[in-house]
Design an enzyme around this catalytic site. Structure first.
Site, PDB file in Angstrom:
ATOM      1  N   ASP A  51       0.833  -1.210   0.000  1.00  0.00           N
ATOM      2  CA  ASP A  51       0.000   0.000   0.000  1.00  0.00           C
ATOM      3  C   ASP A  51       0.866   1.259   0.000  1.00  0.00           C
ATOM      4  O   ASP A  51       0.347   2.378  -0.065  1.00  0.00           O
ATOM      5  CB  ASP A  51      -1.013  -0.015   1.158  1.00  0.00           C
ATOM      6  CG  ASP A  51      -0.361  -0.067   2.528  1.00  0.00           C
ATOM      7  OD1 ASP A  51       0.884  -0.127   2.608  1.00  0.00           O
ATOM      8  OD2 ASP A  51      -1.103  -0.033   3.531  1.00  0.00           O
ATOM      9  N   SER A  52       2.203   1.089   0.028  1.00  0.00           N
ATOM     10  CA  SER A  52       3.110   2.210  -0.232  1.00  0.00           C
ATOM     11  C   SER A  52       2.817   2.830  -1.594  1.00  0.00           C
ATOM     12  O   SER A  52       3.246   3.952  -1.873  1.00  0.00           O
ATOM     13  CB  SER A  52       4.571   1.739  -0.176  1.00  0.00           C
ATOM     14  OG  SER A  52       4.750   0.597  -0.982  1.00  0.00           O
ATOM     15  N   ASP A  90      -0.802  -6.269   0.326  1.00  0.00           N
ATOM     16  CA  ASP A  90      -1.210  -5.607   1.573  1.00  0.00           C
ATOM     17  C   ASP A  90      -2.723  -5.535   1.670  1.00  0.00           C
ATOM     18  O   ASP A  90      -3.395  -5.167   0.691  1.00  0.00           O
ATOM     19  CB  ASP A  90      -0.685  -4.161   1.579  1.00  0.00           C
ATOM     20  CG  ASP A  90       0.643  -4.029   2.283  1.00  0.00           C
ATOM     21  OD1 ASP A  90       0.941  -4.841   3.174  1.00  0.00           O
ATOM     22  OD2 ASP A  90       1.391  -3.094   1.928  1.00  0.00           O
ATOM     23  N   LYS A 118      -0.726  -9.476   3.715  1.00  0.00           N
ATOM     24  CA  LYS A 118       0.012  -8.864   4.827  1.00  0.00           C
ATOM     25  C   LYS A 118      -0.915  -7.930   5.604  1.00  0.00           C
ATOM     26  O   LYS A 118      -1.651  -7.136   5.002  1.00  0.00           O
ATOM     27  CB  LYS A 118       1.239  -8.109   4.304  1.00  0.00           C
ATOM     28  CG  LYS A 118       2.024  -7.392   5.392  1.00  0.00           C
ATOM     29  CD  LYS A 118       3.438  -7.040   4.940  1.00  0.00           C
ATOM     30  CE  LYS A 118       3.546  -5.848   4.035  1.00  0.00           C
ATOM     31  NZ  LYS A 118       3.109  -4.572   4.644  1.00  0.00           N
ATOM     32  N   GLU A 120      -1.012  -5.272   9.058  1.00  0.00           N
ATOM     33  CA  GLU A 120      -0.195  -4.507  10.005  1.00  0.00           C
ATOM     34  C   GLU A 120      -0.790  -4.562  11.407  1.00  0.00           C
ATOM     35  O   GLU A 120      -1.962  -4.208  11.598  1.00  0.00           O
ATOM     36  CB  GLU A 120      -0.114  -3.035   9.569  1.00  0.00           C
ATOM     37  CG  GLU A 120       0.624  -2.836   8.263  1.00  0.00           C
ATOM     38  CD  GLU A 120       0.771  -1.367   7.892  1.00  0.00           C
ATOM     39  OE1 GLU A 120       0.455  -0.500   8.726  1.00  0.00           O
ATOM     40  OE2 GLU A 120       1.186  -1.102   6.756  1.00  0.00           O
ATOM     41  N   GLU A 187       9.544  -3.635  10.471  1.00  0.00           N
ATOM     42  CA  GLU A 187       9.943  -2.359   9.853  1.00  0.00           C
ATOM     43  C   GLU A 187      10.497  -1.416  10.924  1.00  0.00           C
ATOM     44  O   GLU A 187       9.842  -1.178  11.946  1.00  0.00           O
ATOM     45  CB  GLU A 187       8.722  -1.729   9.157  1.00  0.00           C
ATOM     46  CG  GLU A 187       9.045  -0.385   8.513  1.00  0.00           C
ATOM     47  CD  GLU A 187       7.993   0.091   7.523  1.00  0.00           C
ATOM     48  OE1 GLU A 187       7.042  -0.648   7.237  1.00  0.00           O
ATOM     49  OE2 GLU A 187       8.145   1.237   7.043  1.00  0.00           O
TER      50      GLU A 187
HETATM   51  O1  KIV Z   1       3.627  -1.067   1.634  1.00  0.00           O
HETATM   52  C1  KIV Z   1       4.830  -1.348   1.628  1.00  0.00           C
HETATM   53  O2  KIV Z   1       5.564  -1.112   0.664  1.00  0.00           O
HETATM   54  C2  KIV Z   1       5.402  -1.982   2.799  1.00  0.00           C
HETATM   55  C3  KIV Z   1       6.897  -2.022   2.871  1.00  0.00           C
HETATM   56  C4  KIV Z   1       7.420  -0.719   3.334  1.00  0.00           C
HETATM   57  C5  KIV Z   1       7.375  -3.132   3.693  1.00  0.00           C
HETATM   58  O3  KIV Z   1       4.702  -2.414   3.658  1.00  0.00           O
END
Ligand code: KIV
Length: 273
Positions: A51-52, A90, A118, A120, A187
């Site tokens: 989600d970056s 994510d 993934k 968080e 992280e």
């Molecule tokens: O969203 C993302 O790119 C991440 C990385 C920073 C690990 O979670």
């Protein structure tokens, strides 16, 4: 893709085998088909549709605006370009606020081609982790700096520096492994804490800003190519691999993979004590 060597498909078992052999694997974010093709062909074992993308592709100042529709769109692009890597996606902000919602959101991303999802957070995710795992969805837990909680954390800063917080993080990592998590991503945590967590767990631990002792490394692809948007401060753990390449992007991805596999990256200058 037809003119290229087809890589053998990497699975969650492959990643576990790599850890069990005491070796390391490499991960990068990917958001579209051509980067997916180049990254997977370079021998990088795991791609994250992160989600970056909200920050590096969409220009937001956090990951919070990213939606499930955004994730599905980019997941489909990455799936089409993939040459044998495992793909993790994510779950975006507020798409797993309840156990039932986490199941529905994860299923949507798996249908779009993800192999792993993934989430968080810490121990509060243990029931969702158990539910997804029991229903056949591999889970990566993401602890330490969790960007979706940026407003609660009060900034993008190292987590786990004080001993009490460090002990809690170790305990919660064990709880998530016990609940069935297949991977853990750490992280921005001090190297010593990342080492303790990696030793305490049987599952592979992926680090970003977590020092050299984790089982794998991940970076945002824009960061490792030196094209971090100017609105984002380049974090200490970033290294630009493009100058090491003699053949453009493929060479940069191969250099990154080699540096992670051999343990040369991250160096002391990329870590938090
Ligand atoms: O969203 C993302 O790119 C991440 C990385 C920073 C690990 O979670």
């Amino acid at each position: 893709m037809s003119s290229q060597v087809q890589n053998k498909a990497i699975t969650i078992s492959t990643l576990q085998d790599i850890k069990d052999r005491g070796e390391k694997f490499a991960c990068l974010t990917a958001y579209d088909a051509i980067f997916s093709e180049l990254i997977s062909t370079a021998g990088i074992e795991l791609m994250l549709v992160g989600d970056s993308l909200g920050m590096v592709l969409q220009g937001h100042d956090s990951t919070l605006p990213v939606t499930m529709d955004d994730m599905v769109y980019h997941m489909n692009c990455v799936r089409r370009g993939n040459n044998g890597a495992a793909i993790m996606a994510d779950l975006p902000f507020m798409s797993y606020a309840s156990e039932q919602q986490s199941l529905e959101s994860a299923a949507t991303l798996m249908r779009a081609g993800a192999h792993i999802v993934k989430l968080e957070g810490g121990a509060w995710l243990s029931e969702s982790t158990r539910l997804l795992t029991e229903r056949g969805i591999p889970v990566c837990a993401h602890m330490g700096l969790t960007p979706q909680s940026i407003n609660r954390l009060g900034g993008y800063r190292v987590q786990g520096r004080d001993p009490e917080q460090a002990h809690t993080m170790i305990d919660e990592a064990k709880i998530l492994e016990e609940a069935g998590a297949s991977l853990l991503l750490l992280e921005c945590v001090p190297t010593g804490l990342a080492e303790d967590i990696t030793k305490a767990l049987k599952i592979p631990v992926i680090g970003i800003g977590a020092g050299p002792t984790t089982d794998a490394q991940i970076m945002v692809v824009h960061d490792m190519l030196g094209i971090t948007p100017s609105s984002i401060r380049v974090p200490k753990f970033v290294k630009n691999f493009l100058p090491e390449s003699t053949n453009g992007l493929p060479g940069a991805f191969e250099a990154y993979a080699a540096a992670v596999h051999s343990g040369v990256f991250p160096g002391p200058e990329h870590t938090f004590k």
